[in-house]
Scaffold this motif. Sequence first.
Motif, PDB file in Angstrom:
ATOM      1  N   UNK A 163      44.958  33.914  39.491  1.00 36.24           N
ATOM      2  CA  UNK A 163      45.240  35.339  39.353  1.00 36.24           C
ATOM      3  C   UNK A 163      44.069  36.148  39.884  1.00 36.24           C
ATOM      4  N   UNK A 164      44.381  37.336  40.392  1.00 35.68           N
ATOM      5  CA  UNK A 164      43.355  38.289  40.828  1.00 35.68           C
ATOM      6  C   UNK A 164      43.843  39.683  40.502  1.00 35.68           C
ATOM      7  N   UNK A 165      42.913  40.546  40.088  1.00 32.68           N
ATOM      8  CA  UNK A 165      43.272  41.885  39.636  1.00 32.68           C
ATOM      9  C   UNK A 165      42.271  42.888  40.201  1.00 32.68           C
ATOM     10  N   UNK A 166      42.797  43.910  40.859  1.00 28.46           N
ATOM     11  CA  UNK A 166      41.987  45.069  41.208  1.00 28.46           C
ATOM     12  C   UNK A 166      41.963  46.010  40.023  1.00 28.46           C
ATOM     13  N   UNK A 167      40.802  46.534  39.679  1.00 26.69           N
ATOM     14  CA  UNK A 167      40.668  47.341  38.470  1.00 26.69           C
ATOM     15  C   UNK A 167      39.834  48.588  38.754  1.00 26.69           C
ATOM     16  N   UNK A 223      44.885  39.032  49.480  1.00 28.36           N
ATOM     17  CA  UNK A 223      43.957  38.553  50.509  1.00 28.36           C
ATOM     18  C   UNK A 223      42.645  38.080  49.892  1.00 28.36           C
ATOM     19  N   UNK A 224      42.164  38.813  48.889  1.00 29.44           N
ATOM     20  CA  UNK A 224      40.921  38.440  48.218  1.00 29.44           C
ATOM     21  C   UNK A 224      41.072  37.089  47.513  1.00 29.44           C
ATOM     22  N   UNK A 225      42.196  36.896  46.837  1.00 30.85           N
ATOM     23  CA  UNK A 225      42.440  35.635  46.139  1.00 30.85           C
ATOM     24  C   UNK A 225      42.602  34.487  47.140  1.00 30.85           C
ATOM     25  N   UNK A 226      43.313  34.732  48.222  1.00 28.23           N
ATOM     26  CA  UNK A 226      43.505  33.688  49.233  1.00 28.23           C
ATOM     27  C   UNK A 226      42.180  33.259  49.837  1.00 28.23           C
TER      28      UNK A 226
END
Length: 347
Positions: free
Chosen positions: A65-69, A317-320
């Motif tokens: 999982x990845x989250x922009x916050x 893209x960041x997680x990949x």
Amino acid sequence: MSTGLPEAWPRLLGDVGGSNARFALETAPGVIEDILTLSNDRYPTLEDALRDYLAQVGARRVAHAAIGIANPLNGDQVAMTNCHWTFSIEATRRALGFSTLLLLNDFTALALALPRLPRRELVQVGGGAPRPDSPLALIGPGTGLGVSALVPHAGGWRALSGEGGHTSFAPADEREIGVWRYVSARFGHVSHERLLSGSGLSLLHRALCALDGAAELDLAPSEVSARGLSGADARCRETLEIFCGLLGSAAGNLALTLGARGGVYIGGGIVPRLSGFFEQSPFRRRFEDKGRMSAYLADIPVYLITSAYPALPGVAAHLADHLAPRDPAPVDTTTHPRGGTAGDMHA
């Protein structure tokens, strides 16, 4: 760490603002589905919101999982500026059973998405053609004021992460000087975010009421926008005009600072709702109104982002990139005077 092979799907993506959290599942590279928007106020913690989302979409197993916050990030502990959520990233990862949980600033995520946004989801507001291999600037009012950028790097892009929304506001005329005095008397430092945000729209309207000797109405940002766009309320209309002008000045400053000849992008939740008015507002005039540098800015295109969920491709893209296999560092096989190789000596 996972190698990011196909069995690692689906991946959970998030875009968490001060008021709402948007979650989705990426089921294959670039395939983003099951998007839901949840109100932050309904949940005591980010973990609770994530659990409810996963239950609603029936996702039985998510590993990555990845989250922009919408918050600065400095270590494991997060205390959101414009929301009541306070949490540990690692504790949240363990509680939800994720192998990977990445957090990045929401506007860094949106910056990473810029090259991936379809042209049909962008409205150009003045300027010419973007210069290739030039920085892209990003600014957007929402619950706060987000600022980021992409700069060319090693055949690709690198996102800049900062807190540019908290730079100091500088008034440009007598009316804005009056606004600055009103806000400064109440808060001390007057940042761009203080005025270029949802609460800032209401604050700007109250300041104009005070300057005109009228009762200071406590209107919600949506009320200020609705009354201003309808033309039924002259002071709300002026509020929107000043708001767009201030954003133009701030965006022009950012373009000059970065040399953003690749274009300036306007994100956030407020300006897309002003589409139609925004293009005719003082924004572009103020963007270019920089004295000797006006001609430089006149060439730079500005794009209003109209995508419903623009940050999610950047989060993906960041997680990949994080999950992508890395080539091992090359071993130096140079023979050293005492025998062996550099790789042996550092083993």
